[in-house]
Scaffold this motif. Structure first.
Motif, PDB file in Angstrom:
ATOM      1  N   GLU A 146       0.367  -1.157 -10.392  1.00 38.37           N
ATOM      2  CA  GLU A 146      -0.519  -1.816 -10.743  1.00 38.37           C
ATOM      3  C   GLU A 146      -0.031  -3.246  -9.972  1.00 38.37           C
ATOM      4  O   GLU A 146      -1.542  -3.546  -9.289  1.00 38.37           O
ATOM      5  CB  GLU A 146      -0.878  -2.458 -12.256  1.00 38.37           C
ATOM      6  N   TRP A 147       0.361  -3.630  -9.905  1.00 45.28           N
ATOM      7  CA  TRP A 147       0.639  -5.095  -8.930  1.00 45.28           C
ATOM      8  C   TRP A 147       0.685  -4.503  -7.296  1.00 45.28           C
ATOM      9  O   TRP A 147       0.042  -5.676  -6.736  1.00 45.28           O
ATOM     10  CB  TRP A 147       1.111  -6.399  -9.296  1.00 45.28           C
ATOM     11  N   GLN A 148       1.251  -3.559  -7.182  1.00 44.79           N
ATOM     12  CA  GLN A 148       1.022  -3.009  -5.908  1.00 44.79           C
ATOM     13  C   GLN A 148      -0.718  -2.428  -5.315  1.00 44.79           C
ATOM     14  O   GLN A 148      -0.692  -3.816  -4.209  1.00 44.79           O
ATOM     15  CB  GLN A 148       2.210  -2.082  -5.273  1.00 44.79           C
ATOM     16  N   ASP A 149      -0.687  -2.416  -6.273  1.00 47.65           N
ATOM     17  CA  ASP A 149      -2.569  -1.932  -6.156  1.00 47.65           C
ATOM     18  C   ASP A 149      -3.008  -3.421  -5.779  1.00 47.65           C
ATOM     19  O   ASP A 149      -3.776  -3.497  -4.634  1.00 47.65           O
ATOM     20  CB  ASP A 149      -2.754  -1.272  -6.967  1.00 47.65           C
ATOM     21  N   SER A 207       0.836  -0.766  -0.285  1.00 47.92           N
ATOM     22  CA  SER A 207      -0.123   0.509  -0.191  1.00 47.92           C
ATOM     23  C   SER A 207       0.911   1.297  -0.023  1.00 47.92           C
ATOM     24  O   SER A 207      -0.064   1.334  -0.481  1.00 47.92           O
ATOM     25  CB  SER A 207      -1.066   0.235   1.131  1.00 47.92           C
ATOM     26  N   ARG A 208       2.377   0.821   0.370  1.00 42.46           N
ATOM     27  CA  ARG A 208       3.202   2.434   0.353  1.00 42.46           C
ATOM     28  C   ARG A 208       3.444   3.029  -1.079  1.00 42.46           C
ATOM     29  O   ARG A 208       4.155   4.044  -1.748  1.00 42.46           O
ATOM     30  CB  ARG A 208       4.215   1.812   0.308  1.00 42.46           C
ATOM     31  N   CYS A 209       3.252   1.915  -2.095  1.00 44.18           N
ATOM     32  CA  CYS A 209       3.362   2.687  -3.481  1.00 44.18           C
ATOM     33  C   CYS A 209       2.958   3.575  -3.885  1.00 44.18           C
ATOM     34  O   CYS A 209       1.230   3.925  -4.090  1.00 44.18           O
ATOM     35  CB  CYS A 209       3.000   1.048  -5.009  1.00 44.18           C
ATOM     36  N   SER A 253      15.368   3.022  -7.848  1.00 44.27           N
ATOM     37  CA  SER A 253      14.301   4.065  -8.436  1.00 44.27           C
ATOM     38  C   SER A 253      12.916   4.753  -7.991  1.00 44.27           C
ATOM     39  O   SER A 253      12.413   5.499  -8.073  1.00 44.27           O
ATOM     40  CB  SER A 253      14.894   3.713  -9.954  1.00 44.27           C
ATOM     41  N   CYS A 254      12.344   4.071  -6.611  1.00 42.96           N
ATOM     42  CA  CYS A 254      11.315   4.250  -6.494  1.00 42.96           C
ATOM     43  C   CYS A 254      11.747   5.618  -5.783  1.00 42.96           C
ATOM     44  O   CYS A 254      12.762   6.495  -5.674  1.00 42.96           O
ATOM     45  CB  CYS A 254      11.689   3.476  -5.565  1.00 42.96           C
ATOM     46  N   GLU A 293      13.308   5.344   1.450  1.00 45.20           N
ATOM     47  CA  GLU A 293      12.146   3.730   1.982  1.00 45.20           C
ATOM     48  C   GLU A 293      11.330   3.737   1.727  1.00 45.20           C
ATOM     49  O   GLU A 293      10.087   4.418   1.171  1.00 45.20           O
ATOM     50  CB  GLU A 293      10.815   4.094   3.511  1.00 45.20           C
ATOM     51  N   PRO A 294      12.311   3.167   0.416  1.00 44.26           N
ATOM     52  CA  PRO A 294      11.774   2.790  -0.703  1.00 44.26           C
ATOM     53  C   PRO A 294      10.248   1.744  -0.572  1.00 44.26           C
ATOM     54  O   PRO A 294      11.007   0.837   0.612  1.00 44.26           O
ATOM     55  CB  PRO A 294      12.388   2.482  -1.599  1.00 44.26           C
ATOM     56  N   VAL A 295       9.502   1.228  -1.465  1.00 38.31           N
ATOM     57  CA  VAL A 295       8.480   0.139  -1.372  1.00 38.31           C
ATOM     58  C   VAL A 295       9.643  -1.338  -1.511  1.00 38.31           C
ATOM     59  O   VAL A 295      10.698  -1.076  -1.906  1.00 38.31           O
ATOM     60  CB  VAL A 295       7.588   0.252  -2.234  1.00 38.31           C
TER      61      VAL A 295
END
Length: 472
Positions: free
Chosen positions: A66-69, A44-46, A104-105, A112-114
């Motif tokens: 898309e797939w994080q969601d 959900s942090r995306c 690259s997030c 704190e990248p996803v």
């Protein structure tokens, strides 16, 4: 985007590693897993950025937002289907990819990248657990025959896609098992070999034919392969390691890194190794020359052997910790200090050291003379200069892990009359097309030694070109 403020309220949470004293006692995977609730929260942090730099940085072009969601919403099958559109083997990359996407997030700006890589592994495992991964039997056959030489990530990716296009695909592997470096290079504590076999079993059910202990150019001539198949995909990897031809190189106790790693993978799989051929670090002072991932794998393996001491040296300077102004965000591969799980298990790391000669007694190595060096820019080029006084590092076992130069030319490639580029790789004139008609190249054989994720991408592109060629 299910929770537009999650990145503000939820911190990055990694699964972490098993306790050191537990994991160094076996060859089980060192990485742990989060529970489902935590994993969904991490997804959900995306931020669903307007410009998804993660997508840009991924060689495969995975659609991260898309797939994080889908994970956050509990739609695991949808998440897998989106991921599988661009990545044939998320269960591999979810374990061993260095995750350029995370570098690259946008959240990497705040450190704190996803947890994209861990989320990817979780999706793949859920897909196998829930039965989302089913054999996809091609509905039509073209009658065209393709030989894929090499069964690493590039070869497997090419074989998968070509098989789905309806071509008859045979994968030839010179070793006794399928998987290339996935199977016989990467240690079990990073990638359990059951994970590789699980995917190979699916490919086999889908119609891909695998032939092991078949070295093309030796057991089967290149001429026969050209005669029997409509197209050939060379996915033989960059199998020629960089050597260290200094005084004393011929002494016993000096080995290339893969000699140790391949042997250990075979031992874990149950293969008996003769005492005279056994490479053991038990009770020894081990020196790993080379600071990359393969060198790190040698460190972890030596620790599990119960080495007396493990030292890893690198000829380049120590990278910066945390930030490097020369490779700022969103650089997909920032040059900063990387500390692996193996390094945490017990290893002295040193930088800016050049090896001058091997020292030994009765034909057996006992140490390496090294000297500190500094790198200076002269006429626009970095040059190395010795500084200080040479010293001797005690070493009963030396592991050379300085990368790979090129694919092996002797045998198949020379028999085919392949043209090479300036680095000795298979030269490609259009994407993946070699100088020989109906022969294509994929992965490290064409790119040079690189990442598993790049190999998969190269295999996918080669398959597309081969399919276009066959259906002309």
């Amino acid at each position: 985007m299910g929770n537009p403020k999650a990145f503000l309220n939820i911190n990055r949470k990694e699964a972490g590693y098993r306790p050191v004293l537990d994991r160094i006692a076996d060859y089980g995977e060192v990485e742990q897993t989060l529970n489902t609730e935590d994993r969904m929260l991490q997804a959900s942090r995306c931020m669903d950025c307007g410009i998804p730099f993660c997508h840009w940085a991924c060689p495969l072009g995975n659609k991260m937002p898309e797939w994080q969601d889908a994970i956050y919403k509990g739609k695991w099958q949808e998440a897998y289907e989106i991921l599988f559109e661009t990545n044939n083997f998320p269960e591999f990359t979810g374990r061993i990819c260095p995750a350029p996407c995370e570098k690259s997030c946008v959240l990497a700006i705040s450190k704190e990248p996803v947890t994209i890589r861990e989320n990817e592994a979780a999706v793949a495992e859920r897909a196998f657990l829930e039965g989302f991964v089913k054999p996809r039997i091609p509905k039509k056959q073209t009658g065209k025959k393709v030989a894929v030489v090499g069964s690493g990530p590039a070869g497997l990716a090419a074989a998968d896609i070509l098989n789905q296009k309806g071509h008859m695909v045979t994968v030839f592997e010179k070793d006794e098992v399928i998987g290339g470096l996935l199977r016989l290079g990467i240690p079990d504590f990073k990638l359990n070999k059951g994970i590789v076999e699980r995917r190979v079993s699916v490919l086999r059910e889908e119609g891909v034919v695998f032939k092991v202990n078949m070295e093309i150019g030796k057991d089967i001539s290149a001429e026969k392969l050209l005669a029997d198949y409509d197209a050939i995909c060379l996915a033989v990897g960059a199998g020629k390691p960089r050597d260290l031809p200094i005084e004393g190189r011929e002494m016993r106790g000096i080995h290339f890194a893969l000699e140790l790693l391949q042997q250990q993978n075979r031992i874990v799989a149950g293969t008996a190794i003769a005492d005279d051929d056994l490479i053991s670090a038990k009770g020894k002072h081990v020196l790993v020359i080379g600071g990359g991932d393969t060198g790190s794998d040698c460190v972890g393996t030596s620790v599990r052997h119960k080495a007396e001491r493990v030292t890893q040296i690198e000829i380049l300077p120590k990278p910066p910790i945390g930030n490097n102004p020369e490779t700022p965000w969103p650089a997909s591969y920032p040059m900063v200090l990387k500390t692996s799980s193996s390094h945490e298990e017990g290893c002295e790391r040193r930088w800016s050291l050049a090896s001058k000669r091997f020292i030994g007694s009765n034909g057996k190595v006992t140490g390496v003379e090294v000297v500190e060096v500094e790198w200076v820019k002269e006429n626009g080029r970095m040059t190395m200069k010795e500084v200080g006084t040479p010293e001797i590092i005690k070493a009963d076992l030396v592991l050379l892990s300085m990368g790979f130069i090129s694919p092996v030319h002797e045998g198949l490639l020379n028999q085919l009359g392949i043209e090479y580029d300036i680095r000795g790789n298979v030269k490609t004139f259009s994407p993946n097309q070699s100088s020989v008609v109906k022969v294509f190249a994929a992965g490290d054989a064409a790119l040079g030694a690189s990442l598993v994720v790049r190999a998969i991408d190269s295999g996918r592109k080669a398959a597309k070109k081969i399919d276009e060629y066959l259906m002309m």
